[in-house]
Structure formats: C-alpha cells, structure tokens
Design a protein around this motif. Structure first.
Motif, mmCIF file in Angstrom:
data_model
loop_
_atom_site.group_PDB
_atom_site.id
_atom_site.type_symbol
_atom_site.label_atom_id
_atom_site.label_comp_id
_atom_site.label_asym_id
_atom_site.label_seq_id
_atom_site.Cartn_x
_atom_site.Cartn_y
_atom_site.Cartn_z
ATOM 1 N N ALA A 240 0.719 -1.321 0.404
ATOM 2 C CA ALA A 240 0.062 0.034 0.304
ATOM 3 C C ALA A 240 0.469 1.244 -0.180
ATOM 4 N N GLN A 241 1.944 1.054 0.493
ATOM 5 C CA GLN A 241 2.842 2.335 0.339
ATOM 6 C C GLN A 241 3.534 3.574 -0.745
ATOM 7 N N LEU A 242 3.531 1.782 -1.494
ATOM 8 C CA LEU A 242 4.018 1.774 -3.026
ATOM 9 C C LEU A 242 2.521 3.086 -3.567
ATOM 10 N N PHE A 243 1.545 3.706 -2.913
ATOM 11 C CA PHE A 243 0.054 4.305 -4.268
ATOM 12 C C PHE A 243 0.004 5.054 -2.817
ATOM 13 N N SER A 244 1.083 5.406 -1.931
ATOM 14 C CA SER A 244 0.599 6.394 -0.782
ATOM 15 C C SER A 244 0.536 7.668 -1.495
ATOM 16 N N ARG A 245 -0.115 8.656 -1.296
ATOM 17 C CA ARG A 245 -0.250 10.115 -1.239
ATOM 18 C C ARG A 245 0.044 10.273 -2.730
ATOM 19 N N ASP A 246 0.965 11.001 -3.127
ATOM 20 C CA ASP A 246 1.474 10.931 -5.090
ATOM 21 C C ASP A 246 2.195 9.720 -5.585
ATOM 22 N N ARG A 247 2.728 9.257 -4.360
ATOM 23 C CA ARG A 247 3.728 8.097 -4.773
ATOM 24 C C ARG A 247 3.325 6.925 -6.078
ATOM 25 N N TRP A 248 1.509 7.082 -6.051
ATOM 26 C CA TRP A 248 1.127 6.326 -7.230
ATOM 27 C C TRP A 248 1.741 6.254 -8.789
ATOM 28 N N ARG A 249 2.064 7.984 -8.685
ATOM 29 C CA ARG A 249 2.110 8.658 -10.194
ATOM 30 C C ARG A 249 3.579 7.151 -10.189
ATOM 31 N N VAL A 250 4.777 7.926 -9.570
ATOM 32 C CA VAL A 250 5.732 7.333 -10.183
ATOM 33 C C VAL A 250 6.330 5.755 -10.005
ATOM 34 N N LEU A 253 5.289 4.386 -13.389
ATOM 35 C CA LEU A 253 6.102 4.901 -14.824
ATOM 36 C C LEU A 253 6.965 4.036 -14.232
ATOM 37 N N PHE A 254 7.213 3.658 -12.817
ATOM 38 C CA PHE A 254 8.671 2.550 -12.992
ATOM 39 C C PHE A 254 8.160 1.376 -13.490
ATOM 40 N N TRP A 255 6.902 1.080 -12.869
ATOM 41 C CA TRP A 255 6.580 -0.583 -13.398
ATOM 42 C C TRP A 255 6.118 -0.348 -15.118
ATOM 43 N N LEU A 256 5.976 0.713 -15.846
ATOM 44 C CA LEU A 256 5.752 0.759 -17.374
ATOM 45 C C LEU A 256 7.311 0.187 -18.182
ATOM 46 N N THR A 257 8.652 1.061 -17.141
ATOM 47 C CA THR A 257 9.480 1.588 -17.884
ATOM 48 C C THR A 257 10.404 -0.182 -17.080
ATOM 49 N N SER A 258 9.450 -0.817 -16.701
ATOM 50 C CA SER A 258 10.547 -1.990 -16.297
ATOM 51 C C SER A 258 9.850 -2.962 -17.251
ATOM 52 N N GLY A 376 10.560 -5.817 -5.652
ATOM 53 C CA GLY A 376 10.475 -6.877 -6.375
ATOM 54 C C GLY A 376 8.846 -6.418 -7.105
ATOM 55 N N TRP A 377 7.863 -5.878 -7.069
ATOM 56 C CA TRP A 377 7.122 -5.785 -7.992
ATOM 57 C C TRP A 377 7.117 -4.940 -8.867
ATOM 58 N N THR A 378 8.584 -3.753 -9.249
ATOM 59 C CA THR A 378 8.940 -3.237 -10.329
ATOM 60 C C THR A 378 9.890 -4.700 -11.028
ATOM 61 N N THR A 379 10.169 -5.196 -10.692
ATOM 62 C CA THR A 379 10.890 -6.475 -11.425
ATOM 63 C C THR A 379 9.727 -7.294 -11.859
ATOM 64 N N GLY A 380 8.870 -7.669 -10.714
ATOM 65 C CA GLY A 380 7.657 -8.305 -11.095
ATOM 66 C C GLY A 380 6.161 -7.675 -12.268
ATOM 67 N N THR A 417 12.518 4.724 -22.709
ATOM 68 C CA THR A 417 12.788 6.347 -22.712
ATOM 69 C C THR A 417 11.848 7.270 -22.549
ATOM 70 N N ALA A 418 10.503 7.154 -22.629
ATOM 71 C CA ALA A 418 9.515 8.096 -23.144
ATOM 72 C C ALA A 418 8.859 8.038 -21.324
ATOM 73 N N THR A 419 8.703 6.597 -20.851
ATOM 74 C CA THR A 419 8.665 6.542 -19.928
ATOM 75 C C THR A 419 8.950 7.321 -18.542
ATOM 76 N N LEU A 420 10.345 6.791 -18.643
ATOM 77 C CA LEU A 420 12.064 7.885 -17.826
ATOM 78 C C LEU A 420 11.586 9.575 -18.062
ATOM 79 N N LEU A 421 11.258 10.012 -19.213
ATOM 80 C CA LEU A 421 11.087 11.274 -19.209
ATOM 81 C C LEU A 421 9.865 11.750 -18.499
#
Length: 448
Positions: A240-250, A253-258, A376-380, A417-421
């Motif tokens: 749940a901490q991965l989506f707290s406050r405005d962290r969900w956007r980050v 984008l990490f997931w899409l890049t991965s 783990g979830w970014t790699t997953g 590249t686009a998601t990291l931008l």
C-alpha cells in the motif's frame, strides 16, 4: 572479493559491505548462468530430433520461465519485507538449483517447461532481494555503483553460460549444461547460510532490536534509529505504501519502464544467437555474440553506476535506453563480422545497465519498510514484458518474420525512454510543489 576502495568508509563498514556484495554477487552469478543458459543452448535444443522442440514451443518455454520469475519477484518482495532478506535469498537459491537439475533430465518439452517455471520462481525472487540488501549496506554516495557491481554478476553468468555452450554442446549436449546449474546448491547456499548478515534496517523496522544489536556489535556498525529504519512511515502494508500520497505516479511509471526494459532484456537474451544465425552467422559466432553482449553488460554496469552516483540513475537510464534503441536496431544490418562484434558489445553496454539503473532508482526512492516490495513489484510487473519478449521472438520465427526482430525490440527501448522522461517530469513537478510550500518526505529521484 569486492575491493574495499568501492566502499570508501571505515574498515568495519567496508568489511561488511564487501561481505554482503561478494555473497550477493555469487548468488546473482548463478542466477545469470541459469537465466542465460536457455538462450545459449536453444539452437542445439531445436536441432535435437529426440527432444522435439519447435520454434513456437521454444518461445512458450521461455515465456513460462519468465512467468515463474514474475511470480517469484512479486511474492519474494513482500516475503522479504516480512521475514528478512537472508531467508528469501537461501530459499530462492535452493529452488532454482534443484529446478536446473530437473531441466537436465527432463524427458520431454512439457516436463522441461514445468522445471523452467519452478526455476523462474527462484530466479525471480533472488534478484530484487539481493538488490535490496546491497542497497541497505551500501555506503552513502556508492549505492548506484554497488548495485551496478552486483549486476555485473548477472552478465558474468551470461558469459559463463555462452562459454559452457561453446565448450560442451558439441561433445556432451545441452543437458550437461543444465546439470551444471545444480552447483549453487553446494557452493553458494552454504556460504550464504553461514556468513550473510541480515539487514540491520530490516531488523530494526520489525522491532528485533536484540538481533540488530548483536549484528551491530559483530561488525562494529551503528544501529539505525527506529524512526530512520521506518522512514517515518506508519506500519501499514508495504504494498500500500507504493501508492500512498502522490507516489502512485512514480510507481506506475517505474512499472511501465520495467515492462519495456525486461521485454528487451529477455527477448534479446533468449533470441540473440538464433537471430544472428538467421542473419547468416554460424553457430559458433552466434554463441560468441551472446558472450560479447554480456561482456558489454559488465562494462556498462561500472560505467552507469559511477555516472549515476553523480547525476542520478533516472537520467542515466533515460540516455542509456535511447542509445540501446539505436544499437539494437542497427543489429539488423548485416555488417562485417568485426563491426558486428563492436555493435553487439555497445548494445550490451547500454541494454543491461539501463534496466539496472531503474532498479537503483527504485531502491533510492522507497523507504526500508517497503523497499524490497517496491523492487520486487517493479521487477515482477516487468516480468510481463519478460514473458512477452521470448514469446514474441518465437512467434516471429514461427511465422518467418524474424527479420523484424531487432526493430521490434528497439521499439521497446524507445518506449522505456519515453516513460523515464515522464518520470523526470513528475519529479520536477514535485520539486516545484516543495518550493511553493507543499511539504513532502519523498526522496528525490536524482542522486544516489
């Protein structure tokens, strides 16, 4: 052993950092060997009439293995934040070692695929756990470099896989190479069980103060304060901490890049020898290309890690993915052999370290209480791309469209590249909000 100059700290801190990175390096080496061995022996497996593997089923098996890695990464990340880094590392090592032996004796493609699924679970869980542990023992200002050093093991394992293929395939067959994958059970697992320390920050975050104090005294390390180890976060589910406050956007984008990055990494790793053979190179040269691209990967880890400690892993990953797109696309041109080796090496320099710097950025952004879960979830989630990449390669070969392979893989690098931008833009907006009085306790995406 990792030279102590990488740590640049007092002897006690340097000693434990060297120990952790060295043991994790050994584990990830065998992880890389087990991962890349499939691509190395695949041409020989396809040519084995008794085994009966087709190009389409080869892609399916590659996808099954990466699906297992998805399951391993998602479950191990949360398990690691609950029961500790060391236990999960041991369990993963045992699982993929035993499964590799099963691959070596599999009588048919279905049994082999099932064994690769089990191996994938162990392989997928090991890497994010090792990254999390190294990140927590890395000295300030050296985290990205040490994560890069750790990931050189993955590509050293890839070099070992292609070397074993060159040495053993002709005389002993592909099964022998998989049987060698049982070695970590007798080499790495006992060393980790005996010498690997648990994360001090993890022990403190779980209230295991006595165990943390014993470890602190053993290695002469200061204890992290409980509020530091928990990074000020309330005791809630780490996912749940991965989506707290405005962290969900980050996080998104990490997931899409991965996803894009691992599609590229596993697609190229699995099909590079076969794609190069389709371009007219012989089997020996095709396997040598796998060795060369992993050699480039090792160089890239050191270069990217050092640069990222100064300029930030997101900036480096963005540039690296753009250069990956150009180099991978260029592999589709049939150049003189020497020029092709240079191009394959350059692709390796950028391809693998770009994805590693994504992991480094995740390790920096998320707090101890959710760090392993975040990695783990970014790699997953990225494993969905890893599942799709090998499957897509198999479909291209099955339909006779393998000539499109390098171009399609290059497109995934453009997407990353686009998601990291976009991620950099989100970070800039958050920094602007801070300047205008919107307080945040989130770490910056820049720096190490």
């Amino acid at each position: 052993m990792l030279p102590e100059f990488f740590t640049r700290r007092a002897p006690s801190s340097a000693k434990v950092a060297t120990l952790v990175v060295s043991l994790c390096w050994l584990l990830v080496f065998f992880d890389g060997l087990d991962l890349f061995v499939y691509g190395a022996v695949l041409p020989d497996m396809l040519g084995d009439p008794e085994f009966g593997m087709s190009a389409s089923s080869a892609g399916d098996v590659g996808s099954v293995a990466t699906f297992g890695m998805l399951l391993g990464a998602l479950s191990a990340g949360m398990a690691t934040d609950r029961i500790g880094r060391k236990r999960v590392l041991l369990l993963c090592c045992i699982v993929f070692s035993v499964a590799s032996g099963l691959c070596g004796i599999a009588p048919d493609v279905i049994t082999f695929g099932a064994a690769r699924l089990i191996a994938g679970i162990g392989l997928g869980g090991l890497l994010p756990t090792a990254i999390a542990l190294v990140a927590e023992y890395a000295p300030a200002g050296r985290r990205n470099l040490l994560i890069g050093v750790l990931m050189t093991a993955h590509h050293a394992g890839g070099i070992a896989a292609s070397t074993l293929g060159i040495w053993l395939l002709e005389d002993f067959g592909w099964r022998t190479v998989f049987l060698i994958g049982v070695l970590p059970l007798f080499i790495a697992a006992p060393l980790v069980a005996r010498f690997m320390p648990e994360s001090l920050a993890f022990l403190m975050s779980k209230g295991r103060t006595a165990a943390a104090e014993r470890l602190s005294q053993q290695y002469g390390l200061p204890l992290p304060a409980p509020e530091e180890s928990r990074d000020g976060a309330p005791r809630r589910a780490s996912l749940a901490q991965l989506f707290s406050r405005d962290r969900w956007r980050v996080t998104t984008l990490f997931w899409l890049t991965s996803f894009a990055g691992l599609l590229l990494v596993y697609g190229v790793s699995t099909w590079l020898p076969s794609l190069m053979r389709s371009e007219g190179y012989n089997l020996g040269s095709a396997l040598a290309f796998l060795l060369v691209i992993n050699g480039g990967g090792i160089v890239g880890m050191f270069v990217a890690g050092r640069i990222a400690d100064r300029f930030g892993p997101v900036r480096v990953a963005t540039i690296w993915f753009a250069l990956t797109a150009a180099s991978v696309y260029s592999l589709g041109a049939h150049l003189p052999l020497a020029a092709t080796y240079v191009l394959v090496f350059a692709a390796g320099v950028f391809l693998f370290s770009a994805q590693t710097m994504v992991y480094a950025a995740v390790a920096h952004v998320y707090p101890t209480s959710s760090r392993a879960t975040a990695i783990g979830w970014t790699t997953g989630i990225g494993r969905f791309g890893a599942v799709f990449g090998p499957w897509m390669g198999g479909q291209l070969f099955a339909t006779g469209n393998q000539g499109w392979g390098f171009g399609i893989f290059a497109l995934s690098a453009v997407f990353a590249t686009a998601t990291l931008l976009a991620l950099s833009l989100v970070a800039k907006n958050r920094q602007d909000a801070q300047k205008h009085g919107a307080a945040t306790r989130e770490p910056s995406l820049a720096g190490g």
